[in-house]
Design a protein around this motif. Structure first.
Motif, PDB file in Angstrom:
ATOM      1  N   THR A   3     -24.920  42.718  46.600  1.00  0.00           N
ATOM      2  CA  THR A   3     -26.161  42.709  47.386  1.00  0.00           C
ATOM      3  C   THR A   3     -27.011  43.939  47.081  1.00  0.00           C
ATOM      4  O   THR A   3     -28.228  43.826  46.960  1.00  0.00           O
ATOM      5  CB  THR A   3     -25.875  42.606  48.900  1.00  0.00           C
ATOM      6  OG1 THR A   3     -25.076  43.709  49.316  1.00  0.00           O
ATOM      7  CG2 THR A   3     -25.176  41.303  49.241  1.00  0.00           C
ATOM      8  N   ASP A   4     -26.382  45.100  46.932  1.00  0.00           N
ATOM      9  CA  ASP A   4     -27.120  46.322  46.598  1.00  0.00           C
ATOM     10  C   ASP A   4     -27.776  46.221  45.219  1.00  0.00           C
ATOM     11  O   ASP A   4     -28.928  46.618  45.039  1.00  0.00           O
ATOM     12  CB  ASP A   4     -26.204  47.543  46.642  1.00  0.00           C
ATOM     13  CG  ASP A   4     -25.844  47.971  48.058  1.00  0.00           C
ATOM     14  OD1 ASP A   4     -26.434  47.434  49.019  1.00  0.00           O
ATOM     15  OD2 ASP A   4     -24.951  48.834  48.194  1.00  0.00           O
ATOM     16  N   GLU A  19     -36.129  45.835  46.128  1.00  0.00           N
ATOM     17  CA  GLU A  19     -35.961  45.484  47.551  1.00  0.00           C
ATOM     18  C   GLU A  19     -36.699  44.216  47.978  1.00  0.00           C
ATOM     19  O   GLU A  19     -36.813  43.941  49.157  1.00  0.00           O
ATOM     20  CB  GLU A  19     -36.366  46.652  48.460  1.00  0.00           C
ATOM     21  CG  GLU A  19     -35.650  47.960  48.155  1.00  0.00           C
ATOM     22  CD  GLU A  19     -34.131  47.894  48.350  1.00  0.00           C
ATOM     23  OE1 GLU A  19     -33.671  47.232  49.299  1.00  0.00           O
ATOM     24  OE2 GLU A  19     -33.417  48.515  47.543  1.00  0.00           O
ATOM     25  N   LYS A  20     -37.176  43.411  47.017  1.00  0.00           N
ATOM     26  CA  LYS A  20     -37.883  42.173  47.374  1.00  0.00           C
ATOM     27  C   LYS A  20     -36.912  41.024  47.636  1.00  0.00           C
ATOM     28  O   LYS A  20     -37.261  40.074  48.322  1.00  0.00           O
ATOM     29  CB  LYS A  20     -38.863  41.792  46.267  1.00  0.00           C
ATOM     30  CG  LYS A  20     -40.026  42.752  46.186  1.00  0.00           C
ATOM     31  CD  LYS A  20     -40.980  42.370  45.095  1.00  0.00           C
ATOM     32  CE  LYS A  20     -42.083  43.408  45.023  1.00  0.00           C
ATOM     33  NZ  LYS A  20     -42.392  43.812  43.689  1.00  0.00           N
ATOM     34  N   ARG A  21     -35.733  41.101  47.044  1.00  0.00           N
ATOM     35  CA  ARG A  21     -34.713  40.068  47.252  1.00  0.00           C
ATOM     36  C   ARG A  21     -33.523  40.687  47.944  1.00  0.00           C
ATOM     37  O   ARG A  21     -32.906  41.607  47.420  1.00  0.00           O
ATOM     38  CB  ARG A  21     -34.241  39.489  45.918  1.00  0.00           C
ATOM     39  CG  ARG A  21     -35.180  38.531  45.318  1.00  0.00           C
ATOM     40  CD  ARG A  21     -34.521  37.873  44.140  1.00  0.00           C
ATOM     41  NE  ARG A  21     -35.325  36.727  43.766  1.00  0.00           N
ATOM     42  CZ  ARG A  21     -35.017  35.892  42.823  1.00  0.00           C
ATOM     43  NH1 ARG A  21     -33.913  36.063  42.145  1.00  0.00           N
ATOM     44  NH2 ARG A  21     -35.784  34.885  42.552  1.00  0.00           N
ATOM     45  N   LYS A  22     -33.212  40.155  49.085  1.00  0.00           N
ATOM     46  CA  LYS A  22     -32.033  40.615  49.810  1.00  0.00           C
ATOM     47  C   LYS A  22     -31.151  39.407  50.048  1.00  0.00           C
ATOM     48  O   LYS A  22     -31.586  38.437  50.659  1.00  0.00           O
ATOM     49  CB  LYS A  22     -32.428  41.302  51.104  1.00  0.00           C
ATOM     50  CG  LYS A  22     -33.225  42.566  50.803  1.00  0.00           C
ATOM     51  CD  LYS A  22     -33.460  43.402  51.998  1.00  0.00           C
ATOM     52  CE  LYS A  22     -34.229  44.640  51.559  1.00  0.00           C
ATOM     53  NZ  LYS A  22     -34.349  45.604  52.584  1.00  0.00           N
ATOM     54  N   SER A  81     -34.561  44.032  42.252  1.00  0.00           N
ATOM     55  CA  SER A  81     -35.791  43.369  42.691  1.00  0.00           C
ATOM     56  C   SER A  81     -36.730  44.319  43.438  1.00  0.00           C
ATOM     57  O   SER A  81     -37.701  43.865  44.031  1.00  0.00           O
ATOM     58  CB  SER A  81     -35.443  42.187  43.591  1.00  0.00           C
ATOM     59  OG  SER A  81     -34.910  42.639  44.821  1.00  0.00           O
ATOM     60  N   ALA A  87     -30.766  43.795  45.331  1.00  0.00           N
ATOM     61  CA  ALA A  87     -31.877  44.429  46.049  1.00  0.00           C
ATOM     62  C   ALA A  87     -32.543  45.496  45.182  1.00  0.00           C
ATOM     63  O   ALA A  87     -33.770  45.562  45.084  1.00  0.00           O
ATOM     64  CB  ALA A  87     -31.375  45.041  47.357  1.00  0.00           C
ATOM     65  N   LYS A  88     -31.738  46.311  44.515  1.00  0.00           N
ATOM     66  CA  LYS A  88     -32.282  47.381  43.662  1.00  0.00           C
ATOM     67  C   LYS A  88     -33.048  46.791  42.475  1.00  0.00           C
ATOM     68  O   LYS A  88     -34.148  47.248  42.156  1.00  0.00           O
ATOM     69  CB  LYS A  88     -31.150  48.275  43.175  1.00  0.00           C
ATOM     70  CG  LYS A  88     -31.627  49.453  42.370  1.00  0.00           C
ATOM     71  CD  LYS A  88     -30.482  50.358  41.970  1.00  0.00           C
ATOM     72  CE  LYS A  88     -30.981  51.535  41.153  1.00  0.00           C
ATOM     73  NZ  LYS A  88     -29.880  52.402  40.727  1.00  0.00           N
TER      74      LYS A  88
END
Length: 142
Positions: free
Chosen positions: A48-49, A57-60, A55, A52-53
């Protein structure tokens, strides 16, 4: 073939490139580790990290999406898992890409790299066809 998992019926996916976007992302992350060295794999929070990184932080990805995807991939033989032996903190389940998963990932990458040239070829043919019809109409007018 239909199979039942957790009281839900699923059509079994063929051994093909039929992967979700999340599954491709997960294989990408796992394929980044060298196949020649002993790998520890990745665990849930790392997936998940990383997504997120990557993207910005656009995709979580929620755990409610992540773990079912990992489970499906493990059932298909694309990844395997093992429990860690952490001396402190919570016990973690590590996921590792299998040779079959690496091959499917290679095929997906090859397919994706072939898409743009195919699209350009298709658009090029259509553009040429449109130009020819435009030229014919101009010739008929004169």
């Amino acid at each position: 073939m239909v199979k039942t998992v957790f009281n839900r019926q699923y059509k079994e996916k063929s051994e093909s490139l039929d992967l979700s976007t999340l599954e491709v992302c997960l294989l990408s992350l796992l394929a980044a580790e060298s196949p020649s060295k002993q790998t520890r794999g990745m665990y849930g929070l790392e997936f998940t990290d990383a997504i997120a990184k990557a993207s910005q932080e656009k995709r979580k990805i929620s755990y409610g999406s992540l773990y079912p995807a990992l489970h499906r991939m493990e059932e298909r033989g694309l990844i395997s898992s093992k429990w860690g032996d952490e001396a402190t903190g919570p016990r973690r389940k590590y996921y590792i890409i299998t040779p079959k998963g690496r091959e499917i990932y290679r095929q997906v990458q090859e397919f994706r790299s072939n898409l743009i040239p195919c699209a350009l070829e298709i658009y090029g043919v259509h553009c040429l066809a449109n130009r020819e019809s435009d030229l014919k109409s101009e010739i008929e007018i004169v």
